[in-house]
Design a protein around this motif. Structure first.
Motif, PDB file in Angstrom:
ATOM      1  N   LEU A  17      18.743  -5.271 -40.952  1.00  0.00           N
ATOM      2  CA  LEU A  17      18.237  -6.511 -41.506  1.00  0.00           C
ATOM      3  C   LEU A  17      19.475  -7.328 -42.261  1.00  0.00           C
ATOM      4  CD1 LEU A  17      14.868  -5.280 -43.036  1.00  0.00           C
ATOM      5  CD2 LEU A  17      15.396  -6.368 -40.907  1.00  0.00           C
ATOM      6  N   SER A  18      20.469  -6.856 -42.297  1.00  0.00           N
ATOM      7  CA  SER A  18      21.374  -7.252 -43.535  1.00  0.00           C
ATOM      8  C   SER A  18      22.146  -8.471 -43.122  1.00  0.00           C
ATOM      9  CB  SER A  18      22.631  -6.094 -43.574  1.00  0.00           C
ATOM     10  OG  SER A  18      23.320  -6.072 -42.386  1.00  0.00           O
ATOM     11  N   LYS A  19      22.220  -8.919 -41.564  1.00  0.00           N
ATOM     12  CA  LYS A  19      22.520 -10.117 -41.227  1.00  0.00           C
ATOM     13  C   LYS A  19      21.534 -11.343 -40.947  1.00  0.00           C
ATOM     14  CE  LYS A  19      26.183  -8.105 -38.339  1.00  0.00           C
ATOM     15  NZ  LYS A  19      27.086  -7.638 -39.270  1.00  0.00           N
ATOM     16  N   THR A  20      20.413 -11.042 -41.576  1.00  0.00           N
ATOM     17  CA  THR A  20      19.122 -12.121 -41.298  1.00  0.00           C
ATOM     18  C   THR A  20      18.881 -12.813 -42.718  1.00  0.00           C
ATOM     19  OG1 THR A  20      17.387 -10.508 -41.686  1.00  0.00           O
ATOM     20  CG2 THR A  20      18.419 -10.715 -39.361  1.00  0.00           C
ATOM     21  N   PHE A  21      19.527 -12.232 -43.972  1.00  0.00           N
ATOM     22  CA  PHE A  21      19.016 -12.805 -44.859  1.00  0.00           C
ATOM     23  C   PHE A  21      19.550 -14.135 -45.362  1.00  0.00           C
ATOM     24  CE2 PHE A  21      18.926  -8.146 -46.202  1.00  0.00           C
ATOM     25  CZ  PHE A  21      17.646  -7.937 -46.195  1.00  0.00           C
ATOM     26  N   SER A  22      18.974 -15.257 -45.880  1.00  0.00           N
ATOM     27  CA  SER A  22      19.462 -16.251 -46.412  1.00  0.00           C
ATOM     28  C   SER A  22      20.273 -16.113 -47.712  1.00  0.00           C
ATOM     29  CB  SER A  22      18.496 -17.274 -46.887  1.00  0.00           C
ATOM     30  OG  SER A  22      17.818 -17.007 -47.890  1.00  0.00           O
ATOM     31  N   ALA A  23      21.136 -16.988 -48.054  1.00  0.00           N
ATOM     32  CA  ALA A  23      21.825 -16.651 -49.357  1.00  0.00           C
ATOM     33  C   ALA A  23      20.945 -16.172 -50.738  1.00  0.00           C
ATOM     34  CB  ALA A  23      22.959 -17.808 -49.682  1.00  0.00           C
ATOM     35  N   ASP A  24      20.028 -17.101 -50.573  1.00  0.00           N
ATOM     36  CA  ASP A  24      18.899 -16.864 -51.834  1.00  0.00           C
ATOM     37  C   ASP A  24      18.480 -15.503 -51.772  1.00  0.00           C
ATOM     38  OD1 ASP A  24      19.501 -19.378 -53.084  1.00  0.00           O
ATOM     39  OD2 ASP A  24      17.937 -20.404 -51.700  1.00  0.00           O
ATOM     40  N   ILE A  95       6.196 -19.803 -53.136  1.00  0.00           N
ATOM     41  CA  ILE A  95       6.608 -20.093 -54.570  1.00  0.00           C
ATOM     42  C   ILE A  95       8.002 -19.990 -54.676  1.00  0.00           C
ATOM     43  CG2 ILE A  95       6.126 -17.953 -55.712  1.00  0.00           C
ATOM     44  CD1 ILE A  95       4.671 -21.287 -56.941  1.00  0.00           C
ATOM     45  N   CYS A  96       8.725 -19.058 -53.996  1.00  0.00           N
ATOM     46  CA  CYS A  96       9.939 -18.744 -54.219  1.00  0.00           C
ATOM     47  C   CYS A  96      10.829 -19.934 -53.353  1.00  0.00           C
ATOM     48  CB  CYS A  96      10.501 -17.430 -53.674  1.00  0.00           C
ATOM     49  SG  CYS A  96      10.174 -16.042 -54.819  1.00  0.00           S
ATOM     50  N   GLU A  97      10.315 -20.330 -52.440  1.00  0.00           N
ATOM     51  CA  GLU A  97      10.809 -21.378 -51.601  1.00  0.00           C
ATOM     52  C   GLU A  97      10.931 -22.570 -52.688  1.00  0.00           C
ATOM     53  OE1 GLU A  97      12.711 -21.537 -48.443  1.00  0.00           O
ATOM     54  OE2 GLU A  97      12.686 -19.498 -49.032  1.00  0.00           O
ATOM     55  N   THR A 149      10.107  -6.556 -55.097  1.00  0.00           N
ATOM     56  CA  THR A 149      11.168  -7.743 -54.806  1.00  0.00           C
ATOM     57  C   THR A 149      11.547  -7.329 -53.411  1.00  0.00           C
ATOM     58  OG1 THR A 149      11.881  -8.350 -56.975  1.00  0.00           O
ATOM     59  CG2 THR A 149      13.340  -8.861 -55.302  1.00  0.00           C
ATOM     60  N   LEU A 150      12.119  -5.897 -53.305  1.00  0.00           N
ATOM     61  CA  LEU A 150      12.438  -5.397 -52.345  1.00  0.00           C
ATOM     62  C   LEU A 150      11.667  -5.306 -51.011  1.00  0.00           C
ATOM     63  CD1 LEU A 150      14.988  -2.508 -53.451  1.00  0.00           C
ATOM     64  CD2 LEU A 150      15.573  -4.869 -52.981  1.00  0.00           C
ATOM     65  N   VAL A 151      10.357  -5.277 -51.363  1.00  0.00           N
ATOM     66  CA  VAL A 151       9.378  -5.221 -50.209  1.00  0.00           C
ATOM     67  C   VAL A 151       9.343  -6.693 -49.635  1.00  0.00           C
ATOM     68  CG1 VAL A 151       6.831  -5.414 -49.858  1.00  0.00           C
ATOM     69  CG2 VAL A 151       8.000  -3.539 -51.321  1.00  0.00           C
ATOM     70  N   CYS A 152       9.400  -7.737 -50.560  1.00  0.00           N
ATOM     71  CA  CYS A 152       9.405  -9.121 -50.405  1.00  0.00           C
ATOM     72  C   CYS A 152      10.756  -9.468 -49.447  1.00  0.00           C
ATOM     73  CB  CYS A 152       9.545 -10.142 -51.468  1.00  0.00           C
ATOM     74  SG  CYS A 152       7.971  -9.968 -52.185  1.00  0.00           S
ATOM     75  N   VAL A 153      11.846  -8.801 -49.878  1.00  0.00           N
ATOM     76  CA  VAL A 153      13.108  -8.991 -48.938  1.00  0.00           C
ATOM     77  C   VAL A 153      12.882  -8.562 -47.507  1.00  0.00           C
ATOM     78  CG1 VAL A 153      15.433  -8.153 -48.795  1.00  0.00           C
ATOM     79  CG2 VAL A 153      14.706  -9.289 -51.015  1.00  0.00           C
ATOM     80  N   LEU A 154      12.182  -7.453 -47.568  1.00  0.00           N
ATOM     81  CA  LEU A 154      12.154  -6.864 -46.193  1.00  0.00           C
ATOM     82  C   LEU A 154      11.232  -8.035 -45.193  1.00  0.00           C
ATOM     83  CD1 LEU A 154      11.467  -3.124 -46.770  1.00  0.00           C
ATOM     84  CD2 LEU A 154      13.419  -4.158 -45.553  1.00  0.00           C
ATOM     85  N   HIS A 155      10.328  -8.517 -45.954  1.00  0.00           N
ATOM     86  CA  HIS A 155       9.592  -9.600 -45.361  1.00  0.00           C
ATOM     87  C   HIS A 155      10.278 -10.864 -44.980  1.00  0.00           C
ATOM     88  CE1 HIS A 155       5.623  -7.543 -44.967  1.00  0.00           C
ATOM     89  NE2 HIS A 155       5.467  -7.423 -46.347  1.00  0.00           N
ATOM     90  N   TRP A 156      11.219 -11.001 -45.646  1.00  0.00           N
ATOM     91  CA  TRP A 156      11.936 -12.422 -45.696  1.00  0.00           C
ATOM     92  C   TRP A 156      13.078 -12.457 -44.509  1.00  0.00           C
ATOM     93  CZ3 TRP A 156      12.724 -12.927 -51.581  1.00  0.00           C
ATOM     94  CH2 TRP A 156      11.557 -13.481 -52.147  1.00  0.00           C
TER      95      TRP A 156
END
Length: 158
Positions: A17-24, A95-97, A149-156
Motif C-alpha cells: 500500500l505504500s505508494k497509494t497514500f496521500s501526503a496527509d 471528518i478527517c477530510e 489510526t493505522l486501521v483507518c490508514v489501511l482503509h484510506w
C-alpha cells in the motif's frame, strides 16, 4: 502487565500500500507508528511475553494482526471482522477530510469544532477496537487509539 516486555517494538502495514497514500494519510501513518513504538502496552493473551513485532493488514473483510517475536517467529495471527468498524472508519475518514480542508482555510474556532468531532470518532473507534481485541490482545487505550489510526490508514489506501 509488564510494560518492559509487553510492548511493540516494530509495526508494519501491508507493504503493497505504500505508494497509494496521500501526503496527509502518509503523515498520519508515520506519526501513529512512531508514537506507537515510543509508548505502548501490548500483550498477546496466552502467548509468551514480548517484545513483539506487528504486521497489520486487511484480507478481504478481515483485519489481520500477525504478531511475531523479536526473532520474527509468528506467535499469533488474529483476524477480526471489519464490519463493526466500517461505519466508524467511514465517518472518521469524512471528518478527517473536512479537518484537512479546514486547517488550510477555516478559522481557529471552526478547526477546533471539527477537531473535537474527529477526536470523538477516534475515541469511539479505539474503544470498539479494544473490545474486539478483548481476550486476544490486551492493549491500553492509547495503544488502541494509535492502532485505530493505522486501521483507518489501511482503509484510506488508493
Amino acid at each position: 502487565m509488564d510494560t518492559d516486555n509487553n510492548r511493540l517494538v516494530a509495526v508494519n502495514l501491508d507493504n503493497t500500500l505504500s505508494k497509494t497514500f496521500s501526503a496527509d494519510v502518509d503523515h498520519e501513518r508515520k506519526v501513529a507508528i512512531y508514537d506507537l513504538i515510543e509508548s505502548n502496552s501490548f500483550q498477546v493473551v496466552g502467548k509468551p511475553e514480548g517484545p513483539y513485532s506487528l504486521n497489520l493488514s486487511i484480507d478481504g473483510t478481515k483485519l489481520v494482526f500477525n504478531v511475531c517475536n523479536e526473532a520474527g517467529d509468528t506467535l499469533s495471527v488474529i483476524a477480526l471482522a471489519l464490519s463493526p468498524l466500517r461505519r466508524i472508519v467511514k465517518d472518521y475518514y469524512g471528518i478527517c477530510e473536512s479537518y484537512y480542508q479546514a486547517i488550510r482555510t477555516a478559522t481557529p474556532s471552526q478547526i477546533e469544532t471539527i477537531d473535537m468531532a474527529r477526536r470523538g470518532l477516534h475515541n469511539e473507534g479505539s474503544q470498539v477496537l479494544m473490545d474486539r481485541l478483548d481476550g486476544k490482545i490486551a492493549v491500553d487505550f492509547d495503544t488502541a487509539r494509535r492502532l485505530f489510526t493505522l486501521v483507518c490508514v489501511l482503509h484510506w489506501r488508493g
